[in-house]
Design a protein around this motif. Structure first.
Motif, PDB file in Angstrom:
ATOM      1  N   THR A  55       5.370   3.917   1.816  1.00  0.00           N
ATOM      2  CA  THR A  55       5.019   2.567   1.375  1.00  0.00           C
ATOM      3  C   THR A  55       5.073   1.602   2.546  1.00  0.00           C
ATOM      4  O   THR A  55       6.020   1.639   3.348  1.00  0.00           O
ATOM      5  CB  THR A  55       5.993   2.065   0.284  1.00  0.00           C
ATOM      6  N   LEU A  56       4.076   0.738   2.643  1.00  0.00           N
ATOM      7  CA  LEU A  56       4.117  -0.360   3.606  1.00  0.00           C
ATOM      8  C   LEU A  56       4.880  -1.517   2.972  1.00  0.00           C
ATOM      9  O   LEU A  56       4.567  -1.932   1.853  1.00  0.00           O
ATOM     10  CB  LEU A  56       2.703  -0.816   3.976  1.00  0.00           C
ATOM     11  N   VAL A  57       5.890  -2.019   3.680  1.00  0.00           N
ATOM     12  CA  VAL A  57       6.725  -3.104   3.154  1.00  0.00           C
ATOM     13  C   VAL A  57       6.795  -4.232   4.173  1.00  0.00           C
ATOM     14  O   VAL A  57       6.484  -4.050   5.354  1.00  0.00           O
ATOM     15  CB  VAL A  57       8.149  -2.602   2.828  1.00  0.00           C
TER      16      VAL A  57
ATOM     17  N   ILE B  55       8.012   2.876   5.193  1.00  0.00           N
ATOM     18  CA  ILE B  55       9.170   3.632   4.732  1.00  0.00           C
ATOM     19  C   ILE B  55       8.709   4.887   3.996  1.00  0.00           C
ATOM     20  O   ILE B  55       7.567   4.968   3.526  1.00  0.00           O
ATOM     21  CB  ILE B  55      10.083   2.794   3.811  1.00  0.00           C
ATOM     22  N   ALA B  56       9.605   5.863   3.907  1.00  0.00           N
ATOM     23  CA  ALA B  56       9.351   7.089   3.150  1.00  0.00           C
ATOM     24  C   ALA B  56      10.525   7.317   2.208  1.00  0.00           C
ATOM     25  O   ALA B  56      11.680   7.120   2.595  1.00  0.00           O
ATOM     26  CB  ALA B  56       9.190   8.279   4.091  1.00  0.00           C
TER      27      ALA B  56
ATOM     28  N   ARG C 180       0.852  -1.193   0.000  1.00  0.00           N
ATOM     29  CA  ARG C 180       0.000   0.000   0.000  1.00  0.00           C
ATOM     30  C   ARG C 180       0.886   1.240   0.000  1.00  0.00           C
ATOM     31  O   ARG C 180       1.888   1.305   0.710  1.00  0.00           O
ATOM     32  CB  ARG C 180      -0.920  -0.012   1.219  1.00  0.00           C
ATOM     33  N   GLN C 181       0.509   2.246  -0.776  1.00  0.00           N
ATOM     34  CA  GLN C 181       1.401   3.381  -1.001  1.00  0.00           C
ATOM     35  C   GLN C 181       0.609   4.668  -1.186  1.00  0.00           C
ATOM     36  O   GLN C 181      -0.494   4.662  -1.731  1.00  0.00           O
ATOM     37  CB  GLN C 181       2.248   3.108  -2.246  1.00  0.00           C
ATOM     38  N   VAL C 182       1.206   5.773  -0.739  1.00  0.00           N
ATOM     39  CA  VAL C 182       0.616   7.081  -0.976  1.00  0.00           C
ATOM     40  C   VAL C 182       1.746   8.097  -1.143  1.00  0.00           C
ATOM     41  O   VAL C 182       2.751   8.041  -0.435  1.00  0.00           O
ATOM     42  CB  VAL C 182      -0.328   7.504   0.176  1.00  0.00           C
ATOM     43  N   THR C 183       1.591   8.995  -2.116  1.00  0.00           N
ATOM     44  CA  THR C 183       2.575  10.058  -2.345  1.00  0.00           C
ATOM     45  C   THR C 183       1.960  11.392  -1.967  1.00  0.00           C
ATOM     46  O   THR C 183       0.873  11.744  -2.440  1.00  0.00           O
ATOM     47  CB  THR C 183       3.024  10.088  -3.819  1.00  0.00           C
ATOM     48  N   LEU C 184       2.663  12.122  -1.110  1.00  0.00           N
ATOM     49  CA  LEU C 184       2.191  13.437  -0.678  1.00  0.00           C
ATOM     50  C   LEU C 184       2.908  14.526  -1.460  1.00  0.00           C
ATOM     51  O   LEU C 184       4.125  14.462  -1.665  1.00  0.00           O
ATOM     52  CB  LEU C 184       2.461  13.636   0.814  1.00  0.00           C
ATOM     53  N   LEU C 185       2.149  15.521  -1.891  1.00  0.00           N
ATOM     54  CA  LEU C 185       2.722  16.670  -2.593  1.00  0.00           C
ATOM     55  C   LEU C 185       1.756  17.835  -2.472  1.00  0.00           C
ATOM     56  O   LEU C 185       0.573  17.717  -2.819  1.00  0.00           O
ATOM     57  CB  LEU C 185       2.970  16.353  -4.068  1.00  0.00           C
ATOM     58  N   GLY C 186       2.266  18.953  -1.984  1.00  0.00           N
ATOM     59  CA  GLY C 186       1.417  20.126  -1.833  1.00  0.00           C
ATOM     60  C   GLY C 186       0.419  19.942  -0.700  1.00  0.00           C
ATOM     61  O   GLY C 186       0.679  19.254   0.288  1.00  0.00           O
ATOM     62  N   SER C 187      -0.750  20.540  -0.855  1.00  0.00           N
ATOM     63  CA  SER C 187      -1.784  20.408   0.170  1.00  0.00           C
ATOM     64  C   SER C 187      -2.263  18.965   0.218  1.00  0.00           C
ATOM     65  O   SER C 187      -2.353  18.283  -0.804  1.00  0.00           O
ATOM     66  CB  SER C 187      -2.962  21.340  -0.135  1.00  0.00           C
TER      67      SER C 187
ATOM     68  N   SER D 103      -4.612  11.851   3.504  1.00  0.00           N
ATOM     69  CA  SER D 103      -4.297  11.993   4.922  1.00  0.00           C
ATOM     70  C   SER D 103      -4.828  10.803   5.716  1.00  0.00           C
ATOM     71  O   SER D 103      -4.134  10.247   6.580  1.00  0.00           O
ATOM     72  CB  SER D 103      -4.897  13.291   5.461  1.00  0.00           C
ATOM     73  N   ALA D 104      -6.049  10.388   5.391  1.00  0.00           N
ATOM     74  CA  ALA D 104      -6.654   9.249   6.086  1.00  0.00           C
ATOM     75  C   ALA D 104      -5.899   7.963   5.781  1.00  0.00           C
ATOM     76  O   ALA D 104      -5.685   7.121   6.672  1.00  0.00           O
ATOM     77  CB  ALA D 104      -8.119   9.116   5.680  1.00  0.00           C
ATOM     78  N   LEU D 105      -5.468   7.805   4.517  1.00  0.00           N
ATOM     79  CA  LEU D 105      -4.730   6.606   4.138  1.00  0.00           C
ATOM     80  C   LEU D 105      -3.382   6.551   4.856  1.00  0.00           C
ATOM     81  O   LEU D 105      -2.982   5.499   5.367  1.00  0.00           O
ATOM     82  CB  LEU D 105      -4.520   6.568   2.624  1.00  0.00           C
ATOM     83  N   LEU D 106      -2.689   7.688   4.915  1.00  0.00           N
ATOM     84  CA  LEU D 106      -1.398   7.716   5.601  1.00  0.00           C
ATOM     85  C   LEU D 106      -1.567   7.398   7.083  1.00  0.00           C
ATOM     86  O   LEU D 106      -0.779   6.626   7.657  1.00  0.00           O
ATOM     87  CB  LEU D 106      -0.731   9.077   5.423  1.00  0.00           C
ATOM     88  N   ASP D 107      -2.580   7.966   7.705  1.00  0.00           N
ATOM     89  CA  ASP D 107      -2.836   7.677   9.120  1.00  0.00           C
ATOM     90  C   ASP D 107      -3.079   6.182   9.327  1.00  0.00           C
ATOM     91  O   ASP D 107      -2.611   5.589  10.312  1.00  0.00           O
ATOM     92  CB  ASP D 107      -4.051   8.464   9.615  1.00  0.00           C
ATOM     93  N   GLN D 108      -3.803   5.575   8.396  1.00  0.00           N
ATOM     94  CA  GLN D 108      -4.075   4.142   8.490  1.00  0.00           C
ATOM     95  C   GLN D 108      -2.790   3.335   8.337  1.00  0.00           C
ATOM     96  O   GLN D 108      -2.563   2.357   9.066  1.00  0.00           O
ATOM     97  CB  GLN D 108      -5.082   3.735   7.415  1.00  0.00           C
ATOM     98  N   MET D 109      -1.920   3.743   7.406  1.00  0.00           N
ATOM     99  CA  MET D 109      -0.653   3.045   7.190  1.00  0.00           C
ATOM    100  C   MET D 109       0.250   3.148   8.417  1.00  0.00           C
ATOM    101  O   MET D 109       0.902   2.177   8.816  1.00  0.00           O
ATOM    102  CB  MET D 109       0.042   3.611   5.948  1.00  0.00           C
ATOM    103  N   VAL D 110       0.278   4.323   9.024  1.00  0.00           N
ATOM    104  CA  VAL D 110       1.065   4.509  10.249  1.00  0.00           C
ATOM    105  C   VAL D 110       0.538   3.598  11.350  1.00  0.00           C
ATOM    106  O   VAL D 110       1.303   2.936  12.064  1.00  0.00           O
ATOM    107  CB  VAL D 110       1.022   5.985  10.700  1.00  0.00           C
ATOM    108  N   SER D 111      -0.773   3.534  11.479  1.00  0.00           N
ATOM    109  CA  SER D 111      -1.397   2.705  12.507  1.00  0.00           C
ATOM    110  C   SER D 111      -1.084   1.225  12.288  1.00  0.00           C
ATOM    111  O   SER D 111      -0.808   0.486  13.243  1.00  0.00           O
ATOM    112  CB  SER D 111      -2.914   2.927  12.500  1.00  0.00           C
ATOM    113  N   ILE D 112      -1.101   0.788  11.033  1.00  0.00           N
ATOM    114  CA  ILE D 112      -0.814  -0.614  10.718  1.00  0.00           C
ATOM    115  C   ILE D 112       0.628  -0.965  11.083  1.00  0.00           C
ATOM    116  O   ILE D 112       0.914  -2.024  11.653  1.00  0.00           O
ATOM    117  CB  ILE D 112      -1.064  -0.893   9.221  1.00  0.00           C
TER     118      ILE D 112
END
Length: 233
Positions: free
Chosen positions: A86-88, A39-40, A7-14, A20-29
């Motif tokens: 990215t979750l690895v 990893i970032a 699972r992956q998300v790229t942040l750029l700008g606002s 934001s919700a996906l990243l929070d979920q990845m951090v929680s996992i």
């Protein structure tokens, strides 16, 4: 393998609410998970940089003494620097984000030393610090590897570290026989000593001949000049 791996998300700008919700979920996992790590990755100028989320939610960067917060990474993205999370699978995060050649020296540390971060032959020292199931005590911060033979998982650690699959992931090999080792760059003196040892092992006859010829040169001089020359040797 954990369902979240990949699972992956790229942040750029606002930051869109969905990202934001996906990243929070990845951090929680990833927090406290024995099977998944977060990893970032980002390009800073022409340099590829990486970081791995630690147990406290901050991120260990690919320079040993650099740690950045999650908010700091978000701020980079808000400033126009794309940051991909990215979750690895646990145990792969070190290679994917910090040390691509897994020689025990972090990528940007190698660049700082004018070394090639893709060359695994960089000389390092390895010090045993604990058997599986015991603790390894690290003075300051260091790269520690866990495993045996050719099967190792690496991580940046500090303080008292549990030599276990929970900490490093499962590198394979026989459970109960694995161990932790602290990895560090070799000093110039230790590199020279290692080179001399390798020469002695690979060319023992040459070393013996050299030693014999040296003795053949100075031994008659010692006999001729007695105790005066003996003081020089």
């Amino acid at each position: 393998m954990h369902a979240g791996v990949g699972r992956q998300v790229t942040l750029l700008g606002s930051l869109p609410m969905a990202d934001s919700a996906l990243l929070d979920q990845m951090v929680s996992i990833a927090k406290g998970n024995a099977h998944v790590a977060l990893i970032a990755k980002a390009m800073v100028g022409s340099a590829a940089r990486g970081a791995v989320m630690r147990a406290d939610g901050s991120f260990q960067a690919d320079r040993l003494n650099e740690v950045i917060s999650l908010q700091g990474l978000k701020d980079y993205a808000a400033g126009g620097l794309p940051v991909t999370f990215t979750l690895v699978a646990k145990g792969t995060e070190y290679r994917l984000a910090l040390d691509r050649d897994q020689d025990g020296i972090l990528d940007t540390e190698e660049v700082d030393r004018s070394l090639n971060p893709a060359d695994p032959s960089t000389p390092v020292s390895r010090t045993a610090c604990g058997a599986e199931g015991s603790s390894c005590v690290v003075n300051g911060k260091a790269v520690v590897r866990f495993g045996q033979g050719t099967r190792w998982h690496y991580a940046v650690q500090e303080g008292t570290v549990s030599c276990s699959v929970l900490t490093f992931g499962d590198p394979g090999g026989s459970a109960g026989t694995r161990a932790c080792e602290i990895v560090a760059p070799q000093t110039a003196a230790s590199q020279q000593k290692s080179a001399q040892n390798r020469l002695a092992q690979s060319q023992p006859s040459l070393v013996r001949r050299a030693a014999t010829s040296t003795r053949a040169w100075w031994e008659p001089q010692r006999q001729a000049h007695g105790s005066t020359l003996a003081k020089l040797y």
